[in-house]
Design a protein around this motif. Structure first.
Motif, PDB file in Angstrom:
ATOM      1  N   ARG A 335       0.819  -1.209   0.000  1.00  0.00           N
ATOM      2  CA  ARG A 335       0.000   0.000   0.000  1.00  0.00           C
ATOM      3  C   ARG A 335       0.855   1.262   0.000  1.00  0.00           C
ATOM      4  N   ARG A 336       2.160   1.094   0.274  1.00  0.00           N
ATOM      5  CA  ARG A 336       3.073   2.250   0.276  1.00  0.00           C
ATOM      6  C   ARG A 336       4.142   2.156  -0.811  1.00  0.00           C
ATOM      7  N   PHE A 337       4.541   0.921  -1.163  1.00  0.00           N
ATOM      8  CA  PHE A 337       5.611   0.726  -2.136  1.00  0.00           C
ATOM      9  C   PHE A 337       5.106  -0.154  -3.283  1.00  0.00           C
ATOM     10  N   GLU A 338       5.279   0.308  -4.495  1.00  0.00           N
ATOM     11  CA  GLU A 338       4.901  -0.482  -5.656  1.00  0.00           C
ATOM     12  C   GLU A 338       5.865  -1.664  -5.812  1.00  0.00           C
ATOM     13  N   ASN A 339       5.317  -2.846  -6.052  1.00  0.00           N
ATOM     14  CA  ASN A 339       6.133  -4.058  -6.187  1.00  0.00           C
ATOM     15  C   ASN A 339       7.158  -4.150  -5.057  1.00  0.00           C
ATOM     16  N   PRO A 340       6.697  -4.210  -3.819  1.00  0.00           N
ATOM     17  CA  PRO A 340       7.604  -4.097  -2.668  1.00  0.00           C
ATOM     18  C   PRO A 340       8.598  -5.236  -2.529  1.00  0.00           C
ATOM     19  N   ASP A 341       8.295  -6.414  -3.094  1.00  0.00           N
ATOM     20  CA  ASP A 341       9.204  -7.543  -2.972  1.00  0.00           C
ATOM     21  C   ASP A 341      10.257  -7.568  -4.068  1.00  0.00           C
ATOM     22  N   GLU A 342      10.254  -6.559  -4.933  1.00  0.00           N
ATOM     23  CA  GLU A 342      11.268  -6.453  -5.974  1.00  0.00           C
ATOM     24  C   GLU A 342      12.357  -5.480  -5.545  1.00  0.00           C
ATOM     25  N   LEU A 343      13.589  -5.803  -5.923  1.00  0.00           N
ATOM     26  CA  LEU A 343      14.727  -4.924  -5.650  1.00  0.00           C
ATOM     27  C   LEU A 343      14.859  -3.945  -6.818  1.00  0.00           C
TER      28      LEU A 343
END
Length: 417
Positions: A335-343
């Protein structure tokens, strides 16, 4: 896809255990499930302490700025105290009166003594010296590899930088035992490791006394000298002085050691991103921010407590129960970071919470950023062909309660450039 069992709700009797090798190796699937269930969860730590864990970004940001949540251990209730395995007396009263355990106005008064030493301007002025230290450590690595980048670099560089920054004399710095840092993970009175723990505690306390005596006899224009003068002029108590030096020596290096390892592991798992960063030095500042977000070494904050029974993001939390904020869970919130599991090394904006937020925002953040930038740049450029020397699943993640990192980081490389 494996079907996960539903998490216990915040009010359920069985708390969610935060322990064990699978959890420490990769806590993010559990944090994802927690965020989906709600912002606050009852959790169980290895010591037997049950606490309330805040997981989402919005809830974490609010909790870090919530004036109701105090840091002083005096707020803890009997349920917390009987299992918290906090440092024994008299050391608890003598070494735990530092910034992490203080509330305003005492926290405000104490913090002003350290902030000047870690300003971005002062850190920038010391960067050439930090680079010399990093290069000397790489020069000492085997040519060619393999090597352990924890014992050969990550465990040494942050302490050397810290010593330069706070004015720790070289002879005393050479005698510092890294095992003393393990006293921040106290063990209970019946634990078989208690004698070793107490020996480390006494050793560190004696070392701090030597540092104070040396700085009193040989004052200089550095942070340690200013703290000793503040004690002698009545601006700090003896307990505050010793506790602040304790915090500098322990919290000022171990998290950076761990952050270097988590950052390197993230890059080694993404060789295309490693090559991109190595070939584009201008990317380094943003890349460090992304690596801090992606896998923060300071996984959980230290305890916070409500003075009265109250509501915390829709959950009733009793007074004196410990409240912990998961910085790692907040930093992977979709909800805060787009594609959060991507580096994404050039991610922008990147309002991560790796250094906390609010009045307890890490005062050494500028120093830590400089250390990470120099460490990563030096290792990547001077060790071409850098790669893991063991299988990823064989990495030994430390079983620390609050932090993430590995005890060893075996790597191979073509040569030492």
């Amino acid at each position: 896809m494996t079907v996960q069992e539903p998490l216990p709700t915040a009010g359920a009797e069985a708390p969610v255990p935060l322990m064990g090798c699978p959890y420490k190796r990769d806590p993010y699937p559990l944090y994802e499930r927690m965020r989906e269930e709600g912002p606050v969860h009852r959790v169980l730590f290895p010591s037997g302490v049950t606490a309330w864990l805040v997981t989402g970004y919005e809830a974490a940001h609010a909790a870090l700025n919530d004036e109701r949540l105090g840091k002083s251990h005096d707020r803890g209730n009997d349920r917390w105290r009987e299992r918290a395995s906090i440092m024994p007396e008299p050391q608890h009263s003598q070494l735990q009166v530092h910034l992490l355990h203080q509330d305003p106005p005492r926290h405000t008064r104490m913090r002003r003594f350290v902030t000047e030493a870690f300003t971005p301007r002062r850190v920038d002025a010391l960067r050439p010296r930090f680079q010399e230290l990093a290069d000397a450590l790489v020069d000492a690595l085997p040519d060619p590899g393999p090597a352990d980048l924890v014992s050969g670099f990550a465990a040494l560089f942050p302490f050397q930088v810290l010593a330069e920054t706070i004015g720790l004399p070289a002879p005393l710095a050479a005698r510092f035992d890294r095992d003393w840092g393990k006293v921040v993970q106290p063990v209970g009175p019946t634990d078989p490791g208690r004698p070793v723990y107490e020996a480390r505690l006494h050793g560190l306390q004696s070392y701090i006394a030597e540092v104070v005596a040396h700085k009193r006899a040989h004052p200089d224009d550095d942070l340690l000298s200013r703290l000793v003068v503040a004690r002698d002029e009545g601006e700090l108590t003896q307990e505050e002085l010793d506790s602040m030096i304790f915090q500098l020596l322990v919290a000022g290096q171990e998290p950076v050691t761990n952050q270097i390892t988590t950052a390197l592991i993230a890059l080694l798992r993404h060789p295309d991103q490693l090559a991109r960063l190595r070939d584009d030095p201008a990317l380094l500042p943003r890349a460090v921010e992304e690596l801090l977000r992606y896998d923060s070494a300071f996984e959980l904050t230290t305890w916070r407590f409500l003075a009265e029974d109250d509501d915390l993001h829709g959950t009733a939390v009793p007074a004196g129960d410990s409240v912990i904020v998961s910085l790692c869970a907040a930093n992977r919130d979709p909800r805060r970071f787009e594609n959060p599991d991507e580096l994404v090394l050039d991610r922008s904006p990147n309002p991560h919470l790796a250094f906390g937020h609010g009045i307890h925002f890490c005062p050494g953040a500028a120093l830590a950023r400089a250390e990470l930038q120099i460490a990563l740049s030096t290792v990547l450029t001077r060790l071409p062909g850098l790669r893991l020397a063991v299988a990823d699943e064989d990495l030994e993640w430390i079983q620390a309660v609050l932090g993430r990192g590995t005890a060893r980081l075996p790597v191979a490389y073509e040569r030492r450039a």
